[in-house]
Write a protein that holds these residues in place. Structure first.
Motif, PDB file in Angstrom:
ATOM      1  N   ALA A  24       0.914  -1.150  -0.157  1.00  0.00           N
ATOM      2  CA  ALA A  24      -0.054  -0.113   0.043  1.00  0.00           C
ATOM      3  C   ALA A  24       0.829   1.243  -0.044  1.00  0.00           C
ATOM      4  N   GLU A  25       1.769   1.214   0.809  1.00  0.00           N
ATOM      5  CA  GLU A  25       2.884   2.449   0.898  1.00  0.00           C
ATOM      6  C   GLU A  25       3.470   2.674  -0.599  1.00  0.00           C
ATOM      7  N   LEU A  26       4.011   1.437  -1.036  1.00  0.00           N
ATOM      8  CA  LEU A  26       4.473   1.621  -2.531  1.00  0.00           C
ATOM      9  C   LEU A  26       3.571   2.305  -3.424  1.00  0.00           C
ATOM     10  N   VAL A  27       2.376   1.812  -3.532  1.00  0.00           N
ATOM     11  CA  VAL A  27       1.171   2.121  -4.598  1.00  0.00           C
ATOM     12  C   VAL A  27       0.989   3.734  -4.234  1.00  0.00           C
ATOM     13  N   ALA A  28       0.936   4.108  -3.070  1.00  0.00           N
ATOM     14  CA  ALA A  28       0.617   5.337  -2.707  1.00  0.00           C
ATOM     15  C   ALA A  28       1.829   6.132  -3.014  1.00  0.00           C
ATOM     16  N   ALA A  29       2.930   5.903  -3.059  1.00  0.00           N
ATOM     17  CA  ALA A  29       4.140   6.602  -3.464  1.00  0.00           C
ATOM     18  C   ALA A  29       4.003   6.714  -5.056  1.00  0.00           C
ATOM     19  N   LEU A  30       3.493   5.880  -5.607  1.00  0.00           N
ATOM     20  CA  LEU A  30       3.783   5.775  -7.108  1.00  0.00           C
ATOM     21  C   LEU A  30       2.602   6.562  -8.056  1.00  0.00           C
ATOM     22  N   VAL A  31       1.429   6.399  -7.123  1.00  0.00           N
ATOM     23  CA  VAL A  31       0.051   7.046  -8.055  1.00  0.00           C
ATOM     24  C   VAL A  31      -0.496   8.228  -7.083  1.00  0.00           C
ATOM     25  N   GLY A  33       1.363  10.552  -4.830  1.00  0.00           N
ATOM     26  CA  GLY A  33       2.090  11.560  -4.226  1.00  0.00           C
ATOM     27  C   GLY A  33       2.869  11.397  -2.911  1.00  0.00           C
ATOM     28  N   ALA A  34       2.608  10.056  -2.245  1.00  0.00           N
ATOM     29  CA  ALA A  34       2.999  10.135  -1.021  1.00  0.00           C
ATOM     30  C   ALA A  34       4.484   9.619  -0.860  1.00  0.00           C
ATOM     31  N   PRO A  35       5.196   9.721   0.055  1.00  0.00           N
ATOM     32  CA  PRO A  35       6.736   9.558   0.212  1.00  0.00           C
ATOM     33  C   PRO A  35       7.072   8.285  -0.376  1.00  0.00           C
ATOM     34  N   PRO A  36       8.548   8.218  -0.802  1.00  0.00           N
ATOM     35  CA  PRO A  36       8.949   7.040  -1.330  1.00  0.00           C
ATOM     36  C   PRO A  36       8.832   6.037   0.050  1.00  0.00           C
ATOM     37  N   PRO A  37       8.585   4.690   0.261  1.00  0.00           N
ATOM     38  CA  PRO A  37       8.789   3.891   1.190  1.00  0.00           C
ATOM     39  C   PRO A  37      10.372   3.676   1.586  1.00  0.00           C
ATOM     40  N   PRO A  38      10.889   3.457   2.760  1.00  0.00           N
ATOM     41  CA  PRO A  38      12.440   3.462   2.899  1.00  0.00           C
ATOM     42  C   PRO A  38      13.030   2.288   2.228  1.00  0.00           C
TER      43      PRO A  38
ATOM     44  N   VAL B  97      -1.298  -5.175  -8.737  1.00  0.00           N
ATOM     45  CA  VAL B  97      -1.728  -3.939  -9.531  1.00  0.00           C
ATOM     46  C   VAL B  97      -2.437  -3.062  -8.681  1.00  0.00           C
ATOM     47  N   ARG B  98      -2.823  -3.404  -7.436  1.00  0.00           N
ATOM     48  CA  ARG B  98      -3.494  -2.500  -6.399  1.00  0.00           C
ATOM     49  C   ARG B  98      -3.142  -2.722  -5.007  1.00  0.00           C
ATOM     50  N   ALA B  99      -3.102  -1.836  -4.002  1.00  0.00           N
ATOM     51  CA  ALA B  99      -3.030  -2.248  -2.654  1.00  0.00           C
ATOM     52  C   ALA B  99      -3.399  -0.925  -1.951  1.00  0.00           C
TER      53      ALA B  99
END
Lengths: 162, 272
Positions: A24-31, A33-38, B97-99
């Protein structure tokens, strides 16, 4: 070395957390605008982010060919600026939201206005959920552009002025 | 039901006319999510099916690698498409593809960890229980890796294939892209993959950009990818190879040339 607020790190700097939360952290960062996961290398992550936006622009252009054509060579830039921190709602909704946003700031090209008016006449779309086909006759109005839908058939009553 | 053999092409509405007129074509793939199951499938696909062309539904949205259980309605759709098209198998990706309620919009790589292997194997097993035909799994092209990989790519893939009994859909362009972007040797990976379990191959074009090789499906197939395809087929030739093109469709003559190049690299008969 874990950035502040990124959660605890395990032994040897290994990130911890469930697969679900880390995905979830990774997708939020990718789409979104969330900060990139460590721990992720920033260059490759940025490349992936850009590639996702390009794919998405292509998908939106397939749903909204006139909008994309109307924007011509500026299409990729306009789309990417708008979409960068906005998660996708699918090609149909993304293009719809973008067309409405452009119209609101009088930046919607004539072809895009006609396409939007036709869609507004065909579907009911509240900006939140998937558009639903209208059962009864309807007018789609985008500025001066007017489209009429009767029994599923749409006609542009008043096209955009060239 | 014929399993895929020879040279195939990814059926897309934009090139349906071109595909319908390929005289030697025995195999196509269709994006499963693009096929409606409420009504009949597109006429062009029905015609191909009735002509005896093998049509393989290729899923892109199952998110088998997601931490949460795979959505049963998505599996049911894939199963229904397989049945409608009399498909001998279906295919999907080793990816998510989603999370967290967000759609990524494309295939993302998993961390190559035991936890991720457990998660995807559980989802593959769930999908297999509801699918009428075998599933082939495609390793994706990834622009980045997770920081905590425990397994290398070959060990990761072999573990998943062994635990699920799934077939392998090997994308030669993805193998090339990953090796190129990670600075590894694509042949070293091929040496460790079970080539005898490959149901068919994917081949596609890509482009360099920003220091990365991008698996675009909108560019011509590069020479390096064709060479890798030929090298793979020299080691152990899988039964079929399929050209994927997803936009910037070139004139028919260029597409025919690409199909012929794939045939030549594999030693398959031309379908054009």
């Amino acid at each position: 070395m874990t950035p502040a607020g990124a959660g605890p790190a395990g032994p040897a700097g290994r990130p911890v957390g469930s697969l679900a939360s880390r995905q979830a952290e990774l997708v939020a960062a990718l789409v979104a605008g969330a900060p990139p996961p460590p721990g992720f290398a920033p260059g490759p992550l940025a490349a992936a982010r850009a590639a996702l936006l390009r794919k998405r622009a292509g998908e939106v252009a397939r749903h909204w060919p006139l909008l994309a054509a109307g924007l011509g060579p500026t299409w990729p830039t306009v789309f990417v600026e708008w979409a960068a921190d906005r998660p996708t709602g699918g090609g149909l909704r993304d293009g719809w939201d973008l067309a409405r946003a452009l119209h609101a700031r009088t930046a919607l090209p004539a072809l895009g206005a006609e396409e939007l008016a036709v869609r507004e006449a065909q579907f009911r779309y509240d900006g939140q959920r998937a558009p639903r086909r209208r059962r009864s006759p309807a007018l789609g109005r985008v500025g001066a552009v007017l489209a009429l839908q009767v029994a599923g058939r749409v006609r542009l009553l008043r096209p955009a002025r060239p | 039901m014929n399993t895929p053999h020879g040279v195939g092409i990814g059926w897309r509405p934009e090139i349906a006319g071109f595909v319908a007129e390929l005289p030697g074509l025995r195999f196509v793939e269709v994006i499963a999510e693009s096929v409606p199951t409420a009504g009949p499938p597109p006429d062009d696909l029905i015609e191909l099916r009735d002509r005896g062309v093998t049509v393989v539904p290729h899923g892109v949205r199952l998110s088998l690698g997601g931490a949460e259980p795979v959505d049963p309605t998505r599996v049911a759709h894939l199963a229904a498409v397989a049945q409608q098209l009399a498909a001998p198998l279906v295919s999907e990706h080793i990816a998510f593809v989603r999370a967290g309620g967000l759609e990524a919009g494309h295939l993302l790589p998993l961390p190559r960890t035991h936890e991720a292997v457990d998660a995807i194997c559980a989802n593959i097993t769930r999908a297999q229980a509801d699918l009428p035909v075998p599933i082939a799994l495609e390793p994706i092209a990834a622009l980045f890796d997770w920081p905590d990989d425990e397994l290398d790519e070959a060990a990761f893939l072999n573990e998943i294939l062994d635990r699920t009994g799934a077939l392998l859909l090997l994308d030669v362009a993805n193998v090339y892209a990953n090796a190129r972007n990670r600075g590894t040797d694509p042949l070293a990976l091929l040496d460790r993959l079970p080539l005898e379990r490959v149901a068919y191959l994917h081949v596609a074009g890509g482009a360099e950009g920003g220091g990365f090789y991008h698996d675009t499906h909108t560019d011509p197939i590069g020479r390096e990818v064709l060479e890798l395809l030929a090298e793979l087929c020299a080691r152990h030739r899988p039964p079929a190879a399929l050209l994927e093109r997803d936009g910037h469709y070139p004139p028919a003559a260029e597409l025919r040339t690409e199909l012929d190049a794939v045939a030549a690299a594999c030693g398959f008969p031309e379908v054009t």
